[in-house]
Write a protein that holds these residues in place. Structure first.
Motif, PDB file in Angstrom:
ATOM      1  N   PHE A   1      10.446   4.777  -1.817  1.00 34.89           N
ATOM      2  CA  PHE A   1       8.356   5.048  -1.356  1.00 34.89           C
ATOM      3  C   PHE A   1       8.509   6.157  -0.567  1.00 34.89           C
ATOM      4  O   PHE A   1       9.547   6.681   0.193  1.00 34.89           O
ATOM      5  CB  PHE A   1       7.826   3.973  -0.372  1.00 34.89           C
ATOM      6  CG  PHE A   1       8.358   2.746  -1.497  1.00 34.89           C
ATOM      7  CD1 PHE A   1       7.132   2.377  -2.640  1.00 34.89           C
ATOM      8  CD2 PHE A   1       9.111   1.756  -1.651  1.00 34.89           C
ATOM      9  CE1 PHE A   1       7.584   1.783  -2.997  1.00 34.89           C
ATOM     10  CE2 PHE A   1       8.453   0.339  -2.301  1.00 34.89           C
ATOM     11  CZ  PHE A   1       7.986   0.961  -3.349  1.00 34.89           C
ATOM     12  N   ASP A   2       7.425   7.119   0.124  1.00 31.09           N
ATOM     13  CA  ASP A   2       6.954   8.401   1.256  1.00 31.09           C
ATOM     14  C   ASP A   2       7.400   7.887   2.486  1.00 31.09           C
ATOM     15  O   ASP A   2       8.160   8.491   3.318  1.00 31.09           O
ATOM     16  CB  ASP A   2       5.963   8.360   0.483  1.00 31.09           C
ATOM     17  CG  ASP A   2       5.252   9.375  -0.257  1.00 31.09           C
ATOM     18  OD1 ASP A   2       6.678  10.311  -0.953  1.00 31.09           O
ATOM     19  OD2 ASP A   2       4.178   9.810  -0.363  1.00 31.09           O
ATOM     20  N   ASP A   3       7.706   6.288   2.533  1.00 31.89           N
ATOM     21  CA  ASP A   3       8.330   6.238   3.557  1.00 31.89           C
ATOM     22  C   ASP A   3       9.864   5.530   3.904  1.00 31.89           C
ATOM     23  O   ASP A   3      10.186   5.483   5.166  1.00 31.89           O
ATOM     24  CB  ASP A   3       7.272   4.767   4.169  1.00 31.89           C
ATOM     25  CG  ASP A   3       7.882   3.827   3.679  1.00 31.89           C
ATOM     26  OD1 ASP A   3       8.986   3.566   2.272  1.00 31.89           O
ATOM     27  OD2 ASP A   3       7.047   2.613   3.957  1.00 31.89           O
TER      28      ASP A   3
ATOM     29  N   ALA B   1       0.944  -1.136   0.282  1.00 38.73           N
ATOM     30  CA  ALA B   1       0.401  -0.191  -0.406  1.00 38.73           C
ATOM     31  C   ALA B   1       0.980   1.376  -0.109  1.00 38.73           C
ATOM     32  O   ALA B   1       0.791   2.187  -0.226  1.00 38.73           O
ATOM     33  CB  ALA B   1      -0.751  -0.029   1.435  1.00 38.73           C
ATOM     34  N   ARG B   2       2.092   1.429  -0.005  1.00 37.93           N
ATOM     35  CA  ARG B   2       3.354   1.876  -0.279  1.00 37.93           C
ATOM     36  C   ARG B   2       2.858   3.159  -0.965  1.00 37.93           C
ATOM     37  O   ARG B   2       3.060   3.051  -2.210  1.00 37.93           O
ATOM     38  CB  ARG B   2       4.831   1.819   0.452  1.00 37.93           C
ATOM     39  CG  ARG B   2       4.541   1.241   2.324  1.00 37.93           C
ATOM     40  CD  ARG B   2       6.065   1.081   2.158  1.00 37.93           C
ATOM     41  NE  ARG B   2       6.296  -0.713   0.967  1.00 37.93           N
ATOM     42  CZ  ARG B   2       7.959  -0.674   1.429  1.00 37.93           C
ATOM     43  NH1 ARG B   2       8.730  -0.638   1.597  1.00 37.93           N
ATOM     44  NH2 ARG B   2       7.982  -2.067   0.278  1.00 37.93           N
ATOM     45  N   ARG B   3       2.879   4.314  -0.934  1.00 37.34           N
ATOM     46  CA  ARG B   3       2.970   5.398  -2.449  1.00 37.34           C
ATOM     47  C   ARG B   3       4.613   5.103  -3.006  1.00 37.34           C
ATOM     48  O   ARG B   3       5.367   5.932  -2.079  1.00 37.34           O
ATOM     49  CB  ARG B   3       1.929   6.367  -1.644  1.00 37.34           C
ATOM     50  CG  ARG B   3       2.069   7.797  -2.812  1.00 37.34           C
ATOM     51  CD  ARG B   3       1.784   8.774  -1.982  1.00 37.34           C
ATOM     52  NE  ARG B   3       1.533  10.261  -3.368  1.00 37.34           N
ATOM     53  CZ  ARG B   3       1.947  10.982  -3.597  1.00 37.34           C
ATOM     54  NH1 ARG B   3       3.283  11.009  -3.110  1.00 37.34           N
ATOM     55  NH2 ARG B   3       1.414  11.716  -4.825  1.00 37.34           N
ATOM     56  N   ILE B   4       4.132   5.740  -4.323  1.00 40.05           N
ATOM     57  CA  ILE B   4       5.633   5.797  -5.076  1.00 40.05           C
ATOM     58  C   ILE B   4       6.237   6.980  -4.792  1.00 40.05           C
ATOM     59  O   ILE B   4       5.357   7.670  -5.479  1.00 40.05           O
ATOM     60  CB  ILE B   4       6.227   4.993  -6.375  1.00 40.05           C
ATOM     61  CG1 ILE B   4       5.447   3.463  -6.038  1.00 40.05           C
ATOM     62  CG2 ILE B   4       6.678   5.294  -7.118  1.00 40.05           C
ATOM     63  CD1 ILE B   4       4.654   2.780  -7.084  1.00 40.05           C
TER      64      ILE B   4
ATOM     65  N   ALA C   1       1.626   2.191 -12.057  1.00 35.91           N
ATOM     66  CA  ALA C   1      -0.040   2.459 -11.616  1.00 35.91           C
ATOM     67  C   ALA C   1      -1.243   1.513 -11.606  1.00 35.91           C
ATOM     68  O   ALA C   1      -2.571   1.308 -10.953  1.00 35.91           O
ATOM     69  CB  ALA C   1      -0.593   3.076 -12.692  1.00 35.91           C
ATOM     70  N   ARG C   2      -0.810   0.954 -13.160  1.00 39.67           N
ATOM     71  CA  ARG C   2      -2.181  -0.222 -12.995  1.00 39.67           C
ATOM     72  C   ARG C   2      -2.003  -2.268 -12.553  1.00 39.67           C
ATOM     73  O   ARG C   2      -3.159  -2.280 -12.447  1.00 39.67           O
ATOM     74  CB  ARG C   2      -2.537  -0.154 -14.490  1.00 39.67           C
ATOM     75  CG  ARG C   2      -3.167   0.890 -14.898  1.00 39.67           C
ATOM     76  CD  ARG C   2      -3.420   0.911 -16.028  1.00 39.67           C
ATOM     77  NE  ARG C   2      -4.930  -0.162 -16.050  1.00 39.67           N
ATOM     78  CZ  ARG C   2      -5.265  -1.451 -16.534  1.00 39.67           C
ATOM     79  NH1 ARG C   2      -4.677  -1.786 -17.907  1.00 39.67           N
ATOM     80  NH2 ARG C   2      -6.597  -1.567 -16.285  1.00 39.67           N
TER      81      ARG C   2
END
Length: 452
Positions: free
Chosen positions: A387-389, A294-297, A339-340
């Motif tokens: 990732f954002d984290d 679920a991490r945002r790239i 994205a997909r």
């Protein structure tokens, strides 16, 4: 018809043509690869049938009794025009087969030529396959010798070597003697064309490049058949092919099937409907994104070959007005895959997708020394996600994972059945599987026509 001269015998073209016409027995793996490429070509042509460029090309195919069939359409057309339409359709998905060493798509010029010619004179399936293998060999060996990254940025490799490939395949299938075949080959050297400006603008001329090749190759074959003669020194002459395009002397003879190796076995069938150079980056991206959860790239880095980074359109970051621009762009292909979570034709219809646009904007495309050194034997790529984290994920491939038999057959069955029905698709597939045993090669293009 002019007599053979010492110039004919000693020219590089003359030696290549003798090589191409020489009787050969091809091993099982070579014939199997030819059948695989044929089925994949037909798959692409069937699936691309409703696309605008396919419809535009068939408008030029004037109905003619005793002509040739256009794949998926009813009636016969003038053979050269039918070959033009079939070449455009075969190229319409940007999923045609690929020979990395020549940076060329040889199937979309060879198969339309030999299938149209098979309907003009009695030939067997084995003769068609052998002629096609010779066509692939001719284009591939010439491409390896002449293509450079600088040349490929300006001229379409398929447009440069394709006329030689198509003419040589046609000359062998038509049963030309060495003199006529050499003249057809030399005439084809005057038909090399195809500029790469489309890669910067998204123009549709790319789709028509193989059509121009086969239509011109057909004219070259007919001219040679009727006694036209052309320069024996078309390859090495002071204004010949190598001086004109490579801007350098031709170094060595082009030897076909050197060391018993057939170049068609170096051809791979694309898994994705996109540029050759986007294949392995997209495949690596698919592996990398499976680690994301679920991490945002936040950032994407793509490492691949220098040839890929510098090929026209491959470094494009938008805005994208046409699907073709997206299919050429490595950043777009990777972003859409991320994205997909998939590699599919539908990825390239999402030109306004905000998440794809965001990912493209945070992507860096880099040339990797090790991958570049391994090209063209291998086309490696690595995709690294940040990732954002603060975490990262990475996946790498040493080479493209080509479409296998199962995928090629699945795509063919779906595409052909959608046009002709499942029963006809099964008959075509079965015929391709045993094509070298078929006495009447014209049965295949007839089966591929609507209403057969």
């Amino acid at each position: 018809m002019e007599n053979t001269t010492m110039q004919d015998v000693e020219s590089r073209a003359g030696r290549l043509v003798r090589d191409a016409l020489a009787p050969r027995s091809f091993r099982r793996a070579t014939l199997q690869q030819a059948r695989r490429c044929l089925l994949d070509y037909l798959s692409c042509a069937f699936e691309a049938l409703p696309l605008p460029w396919s419809e535009q090309a068939v408008v030029l195919a004037v109905p003619a009794a005793g002509g040739a069939h256009v794949i998926g359409r009813a009636g016969t057309r003038r053979p050269d025009a039918a070959a033009f339409a079939n070449a455009v359709a075969g190229h319409g998905l940007v999923r045609e087969d690929m020979h990395a060493g020549s940076v060329a798509h040889l199937g979309v010029v060879v198969w339309p030529t030999v299938l149209a010619l098979a309907q003009q004179q009695p030939v067997s399936g084995a003769q068609v396959l052998e002629a096609a293998i010779v066509g692939y060999e001719t284009g591939a060996r010439l491409g390896r010798a002449v293509m450079t990254p600088a040349l490929a940025r300006l001229f379409r490799p398929t447009g440069l070597v394709g006329p030689f490939a198509a003419a040589m395949a046609g000359a062998r299938l038509a049963g030309f003697d060495e003199i006529r075949a050499r003249h057809a080959f030399a005439l084809a050297g005057n038909c090399c064309a195809g500029l790469n400006e489309w890669a910067h603008t998204g123009g549709s001329e790319m789709y028509f490049h193989p059509g121009f090749v086969v239509r011109n190759a057909w004219a070259c074959l007919e001219l040679a058949r009727h006694g036209a003669h052309a320069s024996a020194s078309i390859l090495e002459g002071q204004a010949g092919f190598f001086h004109a395009y490579a801007r350098a002397p031709m170094q060595d003879d082009i030897v076909l099937f050197a060391d018993g190796q057939a170049e068609i076995e170096q051809v791979f069938n694309k898994p994705a409907p996109a540029c050759n150079f986007a294949q392995s980056p997209c495949q690596a991206a698919l592996q990398a994104v499976q680690q994301a959860g679920a991490r945002r790239i936040a950032a994407v880095r793509i490492d691949t070959t220098q040839a890929a980074v510098h090929y026209p359109g491959c470094d494009a970051i938008g805005p994208f007005q046409y699907a073709l621009q997206a299919k050429m762009s490595i950043p777009f292909g990777v972003a859409a895959t991320l994205a997909r979570g998939a590699i599919a034709e539908d990825n390239y219809r999402r030109l306004d997708d905000p998440e794809i646009a965001r990912l493209v904007s945070v992507t860096t495309l880099c040339a990797d020394a090790a991958y570049s050194a391994a090209f063209p034997a291998r086309q490696g790529a690595r995709v690294t996600l940040q990732f954002d984290d603060g975490g990262t994920a990475s996946a790498a491939l040493d080479d493209v994972v080509a479409a296998d038999d199962a995928l090629i057959r699945q795509r063919f069955r779906l595409a052909a059945a959608a046009v002709l029905g499942a029963d006809a698709a099964a008959r075509i597939e079965g015929l391709v599987d045993c094509y070298e045993q078929v006495d009447d090669a014209a049965e295949l293009p007839r089966l591929c026509a609507a209403g057969a």
